[in-house]
Design a protein around this motif. Structure first.
Motif, PDB file in Angstrom:
ATOM      1  N   MET A   1       0.851  -1.178   0.000  1.00 46.34           N
ATOM      2  CA  MET A   1       0.000   0.000   0.000  1.00 46.34           C
ATOM      3  C   MET A   1       0.900   1.246   0.000  1.00 46.34           C
ATOM      4  O   MET A   1       1.800   1.361   0.799  1.00 46.34           O
ATOM      5  CB  MET A   1      -0.920  -0.033   1.223  1.00 46.34           C
ATOM      6  CG  MET A   1      -1.875   1.145   1.279  1.00 46.34           C
ATOM      7  SD  MET A   1      -3.002   1.096   2.682  1.00 46.34           S
ATOM      8  CE  MET A   1      -4.339   0.194   1.971  1.00 46.34           C
ATOM      9  N   SER A   2       0.617   2.180  -0.908  1.00 44.37           N
ATOM     10  CA  SER A   2       1.425   3.394  -1.003  1.00 44.37           C
ATOM     11  C   SER A   2       0.993   4.412   0.055  1.00 44.37           C
ATOM     12  O   SER A   2      -0.073   4.291   0.669  1.00 44.37           O
ATOM     13  CB  SER A   2       1.285   4.014  -2.389  1.00 44.37           C
ATOM     14  OG  SER A   2       0.026   4.655  -2.520  1.00 44.37           O
ATOM     15  N   THR A   3       1.804   5.416   0.222  1.00 39.36           N
ATOM     16  CA  THR A   3       1.497   6.498   1.166  1.00 39.36           C
ATOM     17  C   THR A   3       0.184   7.174   0.785  1.00 39.36           C
ATOM     18  O   THR A   3      -0.624   7.506   1.657  1.00 39.36           O
ATOM     19  CB  THR A   3       2.637   7.544   1.157  1.00 39.36           C
ATOM     20  OG1 THR A   3       3.861   6.872   1.427  1.00 39.36           O
ATOM     21  CG2 THR A   3       2.414   8.630   2.175  1.00 39.36           C
ATOM     22  N   ILE A   4      -0.017   7.362  -0.506  1.00 38.84           N
ATOM     23  CA  ILE A   4      -1.256   7.998  -0.979  1.00 38.84           C
ATOM     24  C   ILE A   4      -2.456   7.119  -0.644  1.00 38.84           C
ATOM     25  O   ILE A   4      -3.493   7.612  -0.206  1.00 38.84           O
ATOM     26  CB  ILE A   4      -1.179   8.303  -2.492  1.00 38.84           C
ATOM     27  CG1 ILE A   4      -0.093   9.345  -2.784  1.00 38.84           C
ATOM     28  CG2 ILE A   4      -2.516   8.773  -3.047  1.00 38.84           C
ATOM     29  CD1 ILE A   4      -0.266  10.679  -2.080  1.00 38.84           C
ATOM     30  N   ASP A   5      -2.314   5.813  -0.818  1.00 42.26           N
ATOM     31  CA  ASP A   5      -3.407   4.902  -0.454  1.00 42.26           C
ATOM     32  C   ASP A   5      -3.698   4.980   1.045  1.00 42.26           C
ATOM     33  O   ASP A   5      -4.856   4.983   1.465  1.00 42.26           O
ATOM     34  CB  ASP A   5      -3.056   3.462  -0.834  1.00 42.26           C
ATOM     35  CG  ASP A   5      -2.921   3.262  -2.334  1.00 42.26           C
ATOM     36  OD1 ASP A   5      -3.462   4.076  -3.100  1.00 42.26           O
ATOM     37  OD2 ASP A   5      -2.255   2.287  -2.736  1.00 42.26           O
ATOM     38  N   GLU A   6      -2.642   5.046   1.839  1.00 38.37           N
ATOM     39  CA  GLU A   6      -2.793   5.113   3.295  1.00 38.37           C
ATOM     40  C   GLU A   6      -3.456   6.415   3.742  1.00 38.37           C
ATOM     41  O   GLU A   6      -4.106   6.449   4.781  1.00 38.37           O
ATOM     42  CB  GLU A   6      -1.425   4.981   3.975  1.00 38.37           C
ATOM     43  CG  GLU A   6      -0.829   3.593   3.860  1.00 38.37           C
ATOM     44  CD  GLU A   6       0.621   3.528   4.338  1.00 38.37           C
ATOM     45  OE1 GLU A   6       1.145   4.538   4.841  1.00 38.37           O
ATOM     46  OE2 GLU A   6       1.221   2.447   4.188  1.00 38.37           O
ATOM     47  N   ALA A   7      -3.314   7.478   2.972  1.00 42.03           N
ATOM     48  CA  ALA A   7      -3.886   8.777   3.342  1.00 42.03           C
ATOM     49  C   ALA A   7      -5.409   8.775   3.275  1.00 42.03           C
ATOM     50  O   ALA A   7      -6.058   9.680   3.808  1.00 42.03           O
ATOM     51  CB  ALA A   7      -3.312   9.883   2.452  1.00 42.03           C
ATOM     52  N   ALA A  11      -6.444  12.031   0.390  1.00 40.02           N
ATOM     53  CA  ALA A  11      -5.788  11.958  -0.927  1.00 40.02           C
ATOM     54  C   ALA A  11      -6.765  11.644  -2.057  1.00 40.02           C
ATOM     55  O   ALA A  11      -6.358  11.196  -3.126  1.00 40.02           O
ATOM     56  CB  ALA A  11      -4.682  10.909  -0.884  1.00 40.02           C
ATOM     57  N   ILE A  12      -8.041  11.923  -1.854  1.00 41.49           N
ATOM     58  CA  ILE A  12      -9.026  11.545  -2.879  1.00 41.49           C
ATOM     59  C   ILE A  12      -8.723  12.185  -4.229  1.00 41.49           C
ATOM     60  O   ILE A  12      -8.814  11.532  -5.268  1.00 41.49           O
ATOM     61  CB  ILE A  12     -10.485  11.821  -2.445  1.00 41.49           C
ATOM     62  CG1 ILE A  12     -11.435  11.128  -3.431  1.00 41.49           C
ATOM     63  CG2 ILE A  12     -10.751  13.307  -2.292  1.00 41.49           C
ATOM     64  CD1 ILE A  12     -12.865  11.062  -2.959  1.00 41.49           C
ATOM     65  N   ARG A  18      -4.870   9.760 -10.360  1.00 41.51           N
ATOM     66  CA  ARG A  18      -4.154   8.534 -10.706  1.00 41.51           C
ATOM     67  C   ARG A  18      -5.051   7.623 -11.541  1.00 41.51           C
ATOM     68  O   ARG A  18      -4.634   7.079 -12.569  1.00 41.51           O
ATOM     69  CB  ARG A  18      -3.681   7.841  -9.428  1.00 41.51           C
ATOM     70  CG  ARG A  18      -2.887   6.570  -9.671  1.00 41.51           C
ATOM     71  CD  ARG A  18      -2.299   6.016  -8.398  1.00 41.51           C
ATOM     72  NE  ARG A  18      -3.336   5.541  -7.491  1.00 41.51           N
ATOM     73  CZ  ARG A  18      -3.115   5.155  -6.245  1.00 41.51           C
ATOM     74  NH1 ARG A  18      -1.897   5.193  -5.738  1.00 41.51           N
ATOM     75  NH2 ARG A  18      -4.096   4.727  -5.489  1.00 41.51           N
ATOM     76  N   LEU A  19      -6.291   7.458 -11.111  1.00 42.12           N
ATOM     77  CA  LEU A  19      -7.250   6.630 -11.842  1.00 42.12           C
ATOM     78  C   LEU A  19      -7.484   7.197 -13.241  1.00 42.12           C
ATOM     79  O   LEU A  19      -7.483   6.465 -14.236  1.00 42.12           O
ATOM     80  CB  LEU A  19      -8.569   6.560 -11.060  1.00 42.12           C
ATOM     81  CG  LEU A  19      -9.702   5.757 -11.668  1.00 42.12           C
ATOM     82  CD1 LEU A  19      -9.312   4.296 -11.840  1.00 42.12           C
ATOM     83  CD2 LEU A  19     -10.945   5.885 -10.800  1.00 42.12           C
ATOM     84  N   SER A  20      -7.650   8.500 -13.322  1.00 41.00           N
ATOM     85  CA  SER A  20      -7.855   9.165 -14.603  1.00 41.00           C
ATOM     86  C   SER A  20      -6.669   8.941 -15.536  1.00 41.00           C
ATOM     87  O   SER A  20      -6.844   8.637 -16.726  1.00 41.00           O
ATOM     88  CB  SER A  20      -8.073  10.657 -14.378  1.00 41.00           C
ATOM     89  OG  SER A  20      -8.180  11.330 -15.600  1.00 41.00           O
ATOM     90  N   GLU A 138     -23.156  11.527  -7.947  1.00 40.80           N
ATOM     91  CA  GLU A 138     -23.635  11.965  -6.632  1.00 40.80           C
ATOM     92  C   GLU A 138     -22.708  13.009  -6.020  1.00 40.80           C
ATOM     93  O   GLU A 138     -23.176  14.015  -5.465  1.00 40.80           O
ATOM     94  CB  GLU A 138     -23.771  10.757  -5.706  1.00 40.80           C
ATOM     95  CG  GLU A 138     -24.910   9.832  -6.100  1.00 40.80           C
ATOM     96  CD  GLU A 138     -24.903   8.516  -5.329  1.00 40.80           C
ATOM     97  OE1 GLU A 138     -24.149   8.373  -4.343  1.00 40.80           O
ATOM     98  OE2 GLU A 138     -25.652   7.605  -5.736  1.00 40.80           O
ATOM     99  N   VAL A 139     -21.399  12.806  -6.121  1.00 45.61           N
ATOM    100  CA  VAL A 139     -20.446  13.768  -5.555  1.00 45.61           C
ATOM    101  C   VAL A 139     -20.517  15.094  -6.315  1.00 45.61           C
ATOM    102  O   VAL A 139     -20.488  16.172  -5.709  1.00 45.61           O
ATOM    103  CB  VAL A 139     -19.013  13.195  -5.533  1.00 45.61           C
ATOM    104  CG1 VAL A 139     -17.991  14.263  -5.156  1.00 45.61           C
ATOM    105  CG2 VAL A 139     -18.933  12.025  -4.563  1.00 45.61           C
TER     106      VAL A 139
END
Length: 163
Positions: A1-7, A11-12, A18-20, A138-139
């Motif tokens: 798990m990366s730092t960004i994932d842990e945030a 980190a949304i 990243r997904l984009s 929704e968001v």
């Protein structure tokens, strides 16, 4: 798990970016596999002009949800590729009207079957328990009601009054 994932939620924006980028990169590979020379970042403008035929720069920016400078940058790239053309509005000389060139129209026709494949692949990818597309809608609706920064400001003010 990366730092960004842990945030987590903090980190949304980074996670969405990243997904984009992953989807855009694959999109570019899909276009190349179908012998189409096309940058995925051009898609929103090309699709808007395909759907609406003729739009002003301001209308394109509104249609795709980009800032005016970002839209201008994309338009310059598309003009350089000769995929769009512009003309002055007869009723308002300050306004530029943009439309697909013949080359742009031909490219769209070439891309339509690929778009169908991409739509099916994305539908498969996002067909999860928490349907990503529905969550994004929704968001976006929530953000129309109240921005992220407004929400943060309200939380800040609440915390000040409770301490």
């Amino acid at each position: 798990m990366s730092t960004i994932d842990e945030a987590g939620l903090l980190a949304i924006a980074s996670r969405l970016q990243r997904l984009s980028e992953l989807i855009r990169k694959d999109g570019q590979q899909i276009y190349k596999a179908h012998q189409i020379d096309f940058e995925p970042k051009w898609f929103p403008v090309m699709y808007a002009l395909h759907s609406r035929t003729v739009l002003s720069v301001v209308e394109i920016a509104a249609e795709i949800g980009y800032t005016h400078p970002s839209t201008i940058s994309l338009l310059k790239e598309l003009e350089k590729q000769k995929l769009i053309q512009s003309k002055r509005d007869k009723t308002d000389e300050r306004k530029r009207l943009i439309q697909l060139s013949n080359k742009g129209k031909q490219l769209v026709e070439q891309m339509k079957p690929v778009w169908s494949i991409m739509t099916a692949a994305i539908a498969d990818l996002t067909d999860t328990q928490h349907n990503l597309m529905q969550a994004i809608i929704e968001v976006e609706e929530q953000l129309k009601k109240k921005s992220f920064s407004q929400r943060a400001q309200e939380i800040t003010e609440k915390r000040k009054t409770t301490t």
